[in-house]
Design a protein around this motif. Structure first.
Motif, PDB file in Angstrom:
ATOM      1  N   VAL A   1       0.871  -1.180   0.000  1.00  0.00           N
ATOM      2  CA  VAL A   1       0.000   0.000   0.000  1.00  0.00           C
ATOM      3  C   VAL A   1       0.907   1.229   0.000  1.00  0.00           C
ATOM      4  O   VAL A   1       1.671   1.451   0.948  1.00  0.00           O
ATOM      5  N   GLU A   2       0.851   2.017  -1.074  1.00  0.00           N
ATOM      6  CA  GLU A   2       1.640   3.236  -1.185  1.00  0.00           C
ATOM      7  C   GLU A   2       0.855   4.400  -0.574  1.00  0.00           C
ATOM      8  O   GLU A   2      -0.325   4.614  -0.888  1.00  0.00           O
ATOM      9  N   VAL A   3       1.527   5.143   0.302  1.00  0.00           N
ATOM     10  CA  VAL A   3       0.884   6.263   1.002  1.00  0.00           C
ATOM     11  C   VAL A   3       1.509   7.566   0.501  1.00  0.00           C
ATOM     12  O   VAL A   3       2.719   7.772   0.656  1.00  0.00           O
ATOM     13  N   PRO A   4       0.736   8.449  -0.117  1.00  0.00           N
ATOM     14  CA  PRO A   4       1.299   9.730  -0.592  1.00  0.00           C
ATOM     15  C   PRO A   4       1.704  10.616   0.572  1.00  0.00           C
ATOM     16  O   PRO A   4       1.115  10.563   1.666  1.00  0.00           O
ATOM     17  N   GLU A   5       2.728  11.434   0.336  1.00  0.00           N
ATOM     18  CA  GLU A   5       3.219  12.324   1.379  1.00  0.00           C
ATOM     19  C   GLU A   5       2.310  13.551   1.481  1.00  0.00           C
ATOM     20  O   GLU A   5       2.069  14.241   0.496  1.00  0.00           O
ATOM     21  N   LYS A   6       1.827  13.815   2.682  1.00  0.00           N
ATOM     22  CA  LYS A   6       1.008  15.000   2.958  1.00  0.00           C
ATOM     23  C   LYS A   6       1.378  15.553   4.331  1.00  0.00           C
ATOM     24  O   LYS A   6       2.007  14.871   5.152  1.00  0.00           O
ATOM     25  N   ALA A   7       0.984  16.802   4.566  1.00  0.00           N
ATOM     26  CA  ALA A   7       1.296  17.425   5.851  1.00  0.00           C
ATOM     27  C   ALA A   7       0.653  16.649   6.996  1.00  0.00           C
ATOM     28  O   ALA A   7       1.291  16.368   8.020  1.00  0.00           O
ATOM     29  N   ASP A   8      -0.623  16.310   6.824  1.00  0.00           N
ATOM     30  CA  ASP A   8      -1.308  15.483   7.819  1.00  0.00           C
ATOM     31  C   ASP A   8      -1.169  14.031   7.399  1.00  0.00           C
ATOM     32  O   ASP A   8      -1.560  13.659   6.281  1.00  0.00           O
ATOM     33  N   PRO A   9      -0.595  13.176   8.232  1.00  0.00           N
ATOM     34  CA  PRO A   9      -0.365  11.774   7.841  1.00  0.00           C
ATOM     35  C   PRO A   9      -1.678  11.049   7.550  1.00  0.00           C
ATOM     36  O   PRO A   9      -2.642  11.143   8.321  1.00  0.00           O
TER      37      PRO A   9
ATOM     38  N   PHE B   1      15.554  12.079  10.500  1.00  0.00           N
ATOM     39  CA  PHE B   1      15.999  11.966   9.106  1.00  0.00           C
ATOM     40  C   PHE B   1      14.869  12.290   8.122  1.00  0.00           C
ATOM     41  O   PHE B   1      14.901  11.868   6.973  1.00  0.00           O
ATOM     42  N   GLY B   2      13.860  12.999   8.593  1.00  0.00           N
ATOM     43  CA  GLY B   2      12.734  13.367   7.740  1.00  0.00           C
ATOM     44  C   GLY B   2      11.787  12.224   7.466  1.00  0.00           C
ATOM     45  O   GLY B   2      11.078  12.230   6.452  1.00  0.00           O
ATOM     46  N   LEU B   3      11.758  11.224   8.368  1.00  0.00           N
ATOM     47  CA  LEU B   3      10.908  10.038   8.170  1.00  0.00           C
ATOM     48  C   LEU B   3       9.791  10.024   9.204  1.00  0.00           C
ATOM     49  O   LEU B   3       9.594   9.049   9.929  1.00  0.00           O
ATOM     50  N   LYS B   4       9.050  11.111   9.278  1.00  0.00           N
ATOM     51  CA  LYS B   4       8.008  11.219  10.289  1.00  0.00           C
ATOM     52  C   LYS B   4       6.756  10.449   9.903  1.00  0.00           C
ATOM     53  O   LYS B   4       6.107   9.838  10.759  1.00  0.00           O
ATOM     54  N   ASN B   5       6.396  10.481   8.605  1.00  0.00           N
ATOM     55  CA  ASN B   5       5.136   9.879   8.162  1.00  0.00           C
ATOM     56  C   ASN B   5       5.387   8.577   7.406  1.00  0.00           C
ATOM     57  O   ASN B   5       6.398   8.403   6.734  1.00  0.00           O
ATOM     58  N   VAL B   6       4.414   7.682   7.501  1.00  0.00           N
ATOM     59  CA  VAL B   6       4.466   6.389   6.795  1.00  0.00           C
ATOM     60  C   VAL B   6       4.341   6.628   5.291  1.00  0.00           C
ATOM     61  O   VAL B   6       3.479   7.402   4.844  1.00  0.00           O
ATOM     62  N   THR B   7       5.191   5.990   4.525  1.00  0.00           N
ATOM     63  CA  THR B   7       5.124   6.093   3.059  1.00  0.00           C
ATOM     64  C   THR B   7       4.722   4.779   2.392  1.00  0.00           C
ATOM     65  O   THR B   7       4.353   4.778   1.218  1.00  0.00           O
ATOM     66  N   ARG B   8       4.791   3.673   3.134  1.00  0.00           N
ATOM     67  CA  ARG B   8       4.487   2.377   2.520  1.00  0.00           C
ATOM     68  C   ARG B   8       4.081   1.393   3.615  1.00  0.00           C
ATOM     69  O   ARG B   8       4.646   1.414   4.707  1.00  0.00           O
TER      70      ARG B   8
END
Length: 391
Positions: free
Chosen positions: A63-71, A212-219
């Protein structure tokens, strides 16, 4: 000519030269045998290939999760997926372009004889990651919920990343430096069957990913039981992000049924050509021998014509002879082909896939080959004039 007389004459003509008829039949036997073997082995091999496809890839969903300000997906969202029937494991990942090329060193000493600095990817992952990527810990352990809550500065290395950094043993609690910040290595992850890119990555807990800028889930990686992938692919977006399910992109494996049909059609098409070539060879053999038989029985043809046999009677006799030869070859070839398929499957420990329609159609195909092969010789025999034949 009565049909019974025609049948008796054709059978007598075929049995008058048994060796020649047997050799002629052999061409059809080889053709039908090849056809039955190739189609049977193709179906069996296709079934075997699909079985392996199912085991390796038909249970993996991404499941690919697009990057947005609100996770859109939180780090604890995969836990909701594991409650769905058919899901065996699920884990969240975070990776960005910026985190894919960071300087990682195994120590801060400058050693001219050894390369200690490497450019590696840094990935944030949940504690369930080893199960989701179908890997195993070759050394140490993976971080757990306690490490995440305490924000412990620990990392897990992929097996190739550990080799590149020279980290082979964890007994002395080695550390790696990411952008000059020290982290303790507590485990090495290897044997990955999914996301092989993690073998050259440094995996950090989600609470440290923000460094490292990895705050939100991307996958999100999801594994299912066999046959549940299609259902879970439809349910995963709602379970992960109930408010924005349409924003998630689900990458599901192709249907096993379509894969099986595609493999079987491709293999069948290839082997069908080989079988048809063998049938053509058999048909040419029947045509040649039937033509030679016609030339050797010129006197018999002349005598029959002089006694009142019409052209159609002569043509029907030789046509039926060649048809009987082809049908005999079809029956024998079908039997040999089915036995060969079972023998090959037993040798390979496969489950044989036998089509009864093919076994029933083989004699008909052999008869049709014999009929087509005997057309020209039969017409040539029918055109003979009684006087010329007797002369």
């Amino acid at each position: 000519m009565d049909i019974r007389d025609l049948w008796a004459e054709a059978l007598a003509g075929m049995l008058a030269r048994p060796l020649r008829s047997a050799l002629t039949t052999l061409g059809t036997v080889l053709g039908i045998t090849t056809l039955v073997i190739t189609l049977g082995v193709a179906a069996t091999a296709g079934n075997q290939i699909v079985g392996r496809f199912d085991e390796l890839t038909a249970t993996a969903i991404t499941v690919e999760v697009p990057e947005k300000a609100d996770p859109l997906v939180t780090w604890d969202a995969p836990a909701a997926l594991t409650r769905l029937r058919g899901v065996t494991s699920a884990a969240a990942l975070a990776q960005t372009d910026e985190s894919s090329n960071l300087q990682v060193a195994s120590n801060t000493l400058v050693d001219p004889a050894r390369v200690t600095n490497q450019t590696l990817a840094v990935v944030a992952g949940g504690p369930e990651l080893p199960q989701a990527v179908r890997g195993r810990m070759t050394e140490g352990r993976f971080f757990d919920a306690g490490h995440v809550e305490r924000r412990d500065r620990v990392v897990v290395l992929g097996d190739q990343a550990a080799r590149m950094l020279g980290v082979t043993r964890l007994t002395s609690a080695p550390a790696v430096f990411i952008e000059d910040r020290a982290y303790t290595v507590i485990g090495i992850l290897g044997g990955l069957r999914r996301e092989q890119i993690l073998s050259t990555a440094v995996i950090v807990p989600p609470t440290l990913g923000a460094d490292f800028g990895l705050k939100n889930v991307t996958r999100v990686l999801v594994n299912t039981t066999l046959g549940a992938a299609d259902l879970i692919a439809g349910q995963a977006p709602v379970a992960l992000s109930p408010n924005h399910p349409d924003a998630l992109q689900v990458i599901a494996p192709p249907s096993p049924t379509r894969a099986r049909d595609g493999v079987q059609d491709d293999v069948n098409g290839l082997f069908l050509i080989l079988g048809m070539v063998s049938l053509v060879v058999g048909a040419i053999g029947i045509a040649n021998v039937t033509l030679v038989t016609v030339m050797e029985r010129v006197a018999e043809i002349g005598l029959r014509r002089s006694l009142g046999a019409a052209r159609r009677h002569i043509a029907a006799q030789f046509l039926l002879e060649s048809t009987l030869i082809g049908m005999t070859g079809g029956v024998i070839g079908a039997g040999l082909g089915l036995v060969s398929v079972v023998a090959i499957s037993a040798a390979k420990e496969w489950t044989p896939v036998l089509d009864a329609r093919l076994a029933l159609a083989a004699p008909v195909a052999g008869a049709l080959v014999g009929l087509l092969a005997g057309l020209y010789p039969s017409l040539r025999a029918a055109r003979m004039e009684p006087v010329d034949a007797l002369r």
